[in-house]
Structures are given as C-alpha cells and as structure tokens.
Design an enzyme around this catalytic site. Structure first.
Site, PDB file in Angstrom:
ATOM      1  N   ARG A   2       0.866  -1.187   0.000  1.00  0.00           N
ATOM      2  CA  ARG A   2       0.000   0.000   0.000  1.00  0.00           C
ATOM      3  C   ARG A   2       0.901   1.235   0.000  1.00  0.00           C
ATOM      4  NH1 ARG A   2      -2.271   1.216   5.299  1.00  0.00           N
ATOM      5  NH2 ARG A   2      -0.964   3.051   5.106  1.00  0.00           N
ATOM      6  N   HIS A   4      -3.848   4.794   4.258  1.00  0.00           N
ATOM      7  CA  HIS A   4      -4.946   3.831   4.370  1.00  0.00           C
ATOM      8  C   HIS A   4      -6.241   4.415   3.797  1.00  0.00           C
ATOM      9  CE1 HIS A   4      -7.701   0.924   6.160  1.00  0.00           C
ATOM     10  NE2 HIS A   4      -8.391   1.946   6.618  1.00  0.00           N
ATOM     11  N   TYR A  53       3.429   6.677  11.325  1.00  0.00           N
ATOM     12  CA  TYR A  53       3.837   5.311  11.681  1.00  0.00           C
ATOM     13  C   TYR A  53       4.839   4.670  10.717  1.00  0.00           C
ATOM     14  CZ  TYR A  53      -0.096   4.348   8.481  1.00  0.00           C
ATOM     15  OH  TYR A  53      -0.940   4.345   7.404  1.00  0.00           O
TER      16      TYR A  53
HETATM   17  C1  TPP Z   1     -14.812  -5.378  11.996  1.00  0.00           C
HETATM   18  C2  TPP Z   1     -13.984  -4.145  11.818  1.00  0.00           C
HETATM   19  N1  TPP Z   1     -12.981  -3.875  12.677  1.00  0.00           N
HETATM   20  C3  TPP Z   1     -12.217  -2.781  12.493  1.00  0.00           C
HETATM   21  C4  TPP Z   1     -12.472  -1.913  11.464  1.00  0.00           C
HETATM   22  C5  TPP Z   1     -11.595  -0.678  11.256  1.00  0.00           C
HETATM   23  N2  TPP Z   1     -10.673  -0.939  10.132  1.00  0.00           N
HETATM   24  C6  TPP Z   1     -10.954  -0.490   8.894  1.00  0.00           C
HETATM   25  S1  TPP Z   1      -9.792  -0.973   7.787  1.00  0.00           S
HETATM   26  C7  TPP Z   1      -8.863  -1.741   8.970  1.00  0.00           C
HETATM   27  C8  TPP Z   1      -7.576  -2.424   8.611  1.00  0.00           C
HETATM   28  C9  TPP Z   1      -7.716  -3.491   7.585  1.00  0.00           C
HETATM   29  O1  TPP Z   1      -6.468  -3.886   7.114  1.00  0.00           O
HETATM   30  P1  TPP Z   1      -6.332  -4.950   5.948  1.00  0.00           P
HETATM   31  O2  TPP Z   1      -7.273  -6.075   6.176  1.00  0.00           O
HETATM   32  O3  TPP Z   1      -4.896  -5.293   5.824  1.00  0.00           O
HETATM   33  O4  TPP Z   1      -6.850  -4.195   4.638  1.00  0.00           O
HETATM   34  P2  TPP Z   1      -6.259  -2.887   3.925  1.00  0.00           P
HETATM   35  O5  TPP Z   1      -6.956  -1.715   4.553  1.00  0.00           O
HETATM   36  O6  TPP Z   1      -4.796  -2.889   4.129  1.00  0.00           O
HETATM   37  O7  TPP Z   1      -6.633  -3.009   2.493  1.00  0.00           O
HETATM   38  C10 TPP Z   1      -9.478  -1.629  10.215  1.00  0.00           C
HETATM   39  C11 TPP Z   1      -8.930  -2.188  11.469  1.00  0.00           C
HETATM   40  C12 TPP Z   1     -13.549  -2.221  10.595  1.00  0.00           C
HETATM   41  N3  TPP Z   1     -13.847  -1.450   9.534  1.00  0.00           N
HETATM   42  N4  TPP Z   1     -14.263  -3.354  10.765  1.00  0.00           N
END
Ligand code: TPP
Ligand code: MG
Length: 359
Positions: A258, A262, A271
């Site tokens: 990425r 985010h 970070y």
């Molecule tokens: C059930 C839930 N927990 C926490 C969140 C907050 N949240 C949104 S994106 C994220 C990180 C996800 O990371 P990843 O699975 O690696 O996907 P990326 O964003 O890197 O594509 C979090 C913790 C959420 N949307 N849903």
C-alpha cells in the site's frame, strides 16, 4: 508457494498481445481514477476515499479472470480497480465515497459485484454463503438439493477479497473452514499490502504468511507476486478453473504494497518513514508492466499516450457524474432494512418523519 494442481485448458492459455494491452489500459484507467479521487476529496467533491495506489496489478489482474455471466465478486472498501475491470458503472460505484449511498448505487445482481463492504472480513462470509448456494443449485451437495445442474456442469465461483489485517479476524477462519468442508467454489483473494492501517503485517499475521494457513484447512494456496499483473491473471484463472470444476476453494495471497495512506483521513507519516515506504514498495507495478510491454514489442509510446488520454477523459466524465449526484430520499434508510418491516422500525420511521417535518 504453489499447492494448486497444474492448470489445463483455457486457464493455462497465455494472454494474447491484445489482452496484455487491455490490461495496461485498465491499469492506467484505475491509476488515474484512484489518484484523482484523492484530489476530489481534497477539493471537497467527496468526503472520503480508500486509495489503492500500488495495488492496480492485483486488482485488475484478479478482476480480469471473472466471468460476469456466472461468477460473483465480494469486495472490501478498496476494490475500485476490480469494479472498473468488471465494467461496473463508476459513478454508481463512487457514490459510496460521496456518502450518497451505502455500498454503491450499482445493481449488484446485474454487475455481479456485491455492495462495498466496510466491515473488515465481512465479505468472506457472504462469499461462502453464495458459493455454497451454487453447489446446492448444481445438485452436487447431496439429497437436499432442489435445483438442476448448469447445462455445462460448470459452477459459478465467488471471488472474495480481504487484507492481511483482516486475516486475523475470526470470520476469515470460519469462512475458510466452512468453504473447505462444504467444497464451496470460492477463491479467497488476499491482498497482502504490508499494512492494516498503522499495523505492519509482522504484527498482524503470526507465521508471516496467510497462504500457509490454507494447508490447515486442506485447501490449495498460491502465494504470488501481486505487482505482476500477468502472474495475477494466470493465478486467478487457475484458481477459478479449480473451483469451477467442483474441487472446492483456493486461497491466493498476492504480495503487494500500500503505497499511499490507508484512507484520505490517514497520515502514514505517523507510523512509517518515507525511506521505509520506498524500500517496502519496490518497483511501481504500472511502470513495471510498461517496461515489459515495451521490451516485448507489444506496445509503444503512442499506445501508452493514448491509454492515458482515455483515462483522463474517463475520469472527467466520472467526476461530472459524481458532482451531479443528488441526495437520496431519507425514507430509504427504513425501507430497505428488511424485506418485511417490523413494528420497531415503523415507529422509528414515524418519529423520523415527524422530526424532519419541522426541519
Ligand atoms: C470489523 C472491523 N474492525 C475494524 C475496522 C476498522 N478498520 C478499517 S480498515 C482496517 C484495517 C484493515 O487492514 P487490511 O485487512 O490489511 O486491509 P487494507 O486496509 O490494508 O486493504 C481496520 C482495522 C472495521 N472497519 N471493521
Ligand atoms: Mg492490508
């Protein structure tokens, strides 16, 4: 890692020069729309967006393997490139980012793309349910089946996306186990982009590999270079062929990075350093593919310029469409919760109507 049987037939056929050029055009369209969407957010056209800079090869390559006449795709919040590759109406797709509508205004049944899913790991469960329905419909899941098999005996496949961070959610493990036990035709496509917001993969994935976990569920897995669009198309096609033939699910872990924040409200400077970012990201997948097409004599500078001009024209059209989108009637938030309404919901709708009449 590659534990999937060697592909044969259409899944093993090399991409033609025309297909390679099409993949490039798609990647440029996605790159341009993605970077523009960040600018739209800064300009106040949309309130928020989840960029996918650097993940174009993973998204375009996997979306390219979908047969929209029979498959179904279950995205997260970051799959704009998949949607574009599948031919989804991009104004309708982007409506979520304008906060016009939850999940996108496009028709999921017609486009074969489920609504955008903001719940981390939420899409995997829906995918397994849909895929198991395919098995039931094909009459291959025992005496409870009621429907007849598709004429050619080939199952529709669910392609579901999740991230490295999502892989530590219980939902993913339930989905993997259920899919394997039921031999559901699912392709689990993990984009390991190194980060779950501010948490790096090594703090999120014990053992370091999501693909390695598939073995525990008796499921074949592929860990691939997610920044090589050709490798992604080939792997996804193989996985689709395997699932379509009734052999059950496959997990693909596409290693990517990425490159941006985010989301538009994130500041990665808090970070990770720019040096870390540069080292982790490696070569830009779009530039890499461009060099490959040039070296193989498949495309020239004139073609690249044309692809960029088309991407710019497309972005302008989508931006105009987004700006013209009005708001939806407020009552829809009650109308579409359940197929049949409930007394509690009716009471809420009545009090909402009463309150909004005074505004
Ligand atoms: C059930 C839930 N927990 C926490 C969140 C907050 N949240 C949104 S994106 C994220 C990180 C996800 O990371 P990843 O699975 O690696 O996907 P990326 O964003 O890197 O594509 C979090 C913790 C959420 N949307 N849903
Ligand atoms: Mg991630």
């Amino acid at each position: 890692m590659d534990t999937l049987p060697v592909a044969s037939g259409a899944a093993a056929e090399p991409l033609t020069p025309a297909q390679l050029r099409e993949l490039y055009s798609l990647m440029v369209a996605v790159r341009h729309l993605d970077t523009s969407a960040i600018a739209w957010q800064r300009q106040g056209i949309i309130p928020g967006y989840a960029p996918e800079l650097g993940q174009e090869a993973a998204q375009v390559g996997s979306g390219y393997a979908v047969d929209t006449t029979r498959d179904f795709v279950f995205p997260t919040y970051r799959e704009m490139g998949v949607a574009r590759t599948m031919g989804v109406d991009m104004v309708a797709y982007m409506s979520t980012h304008k906060a016009t509508w939850h999940g996108g205004l496009y028709d999921p049944l017609e486009s074969r793309l489920a609504p955008i899913q903001a719940v981390v790991a939420g899409s995997v469960l829906h995918a397994v349910g849909w895929a198991h329905g395919q098995t039931l419909a094909a009459g291959t899941a025992g005496p409870s089946t009621v429907n007849t098999a598709p004429a050619d005996g080939k199952l529709g496949v669910a392609l579901t996306y999740f991230g490295d961070g999502a892989s530590s959610q219980g939902d993913v493990h339930e989905a993997l186990n259920f899919a394997a036990v039921m031999k559901a035709p699912v392709v689990f496509f993990v984009q390991n982009n190194g980060w779950a917001i501010s948490v790096p993969t090594e703090r999120q994935v014990a053992g370091g590999s999501v693909a390695a976990r598939a073995a525990g569920y008796g499921m074949p897995a592929l860990q691939i270079d997610g920044d090589d669009v050709v490798a992604v198309v080939e792997a996804t096609r193989r996985a689709f062929a395997h699932a379509r033939a009734g052999n059950g699910p496959v997990l693909i872990e596409a290693m990517t990075y990425r490159r941006g924040p985010h989301s538009t409200s994130d500041d990665p400077g808090r970070y990770r350093s720019l040096d870390e970012e540069r080292d982790g990201a490696g070569t830009d997948p779009l530039e890499r593919f461009r060099q490959r097409l040039l070296a193989d004599g498949i495309a020239d500078e004139a073609f690249f310029a044309e692809a960029l001009a088309a991407a710019k024209a497309e972005e302008e059209q989508i931006r105009t469409g987004i700006q013209a989108l009005g708001s939806r009637p407020g009552t829809e938030m009650f109308d579409l919760v359940f197929q049949e309404t409930t007394p509690a919901l009716q009471a809420q709708a009545a009090s909402w109507r009463e309150e909004s009449e005074h505004v």
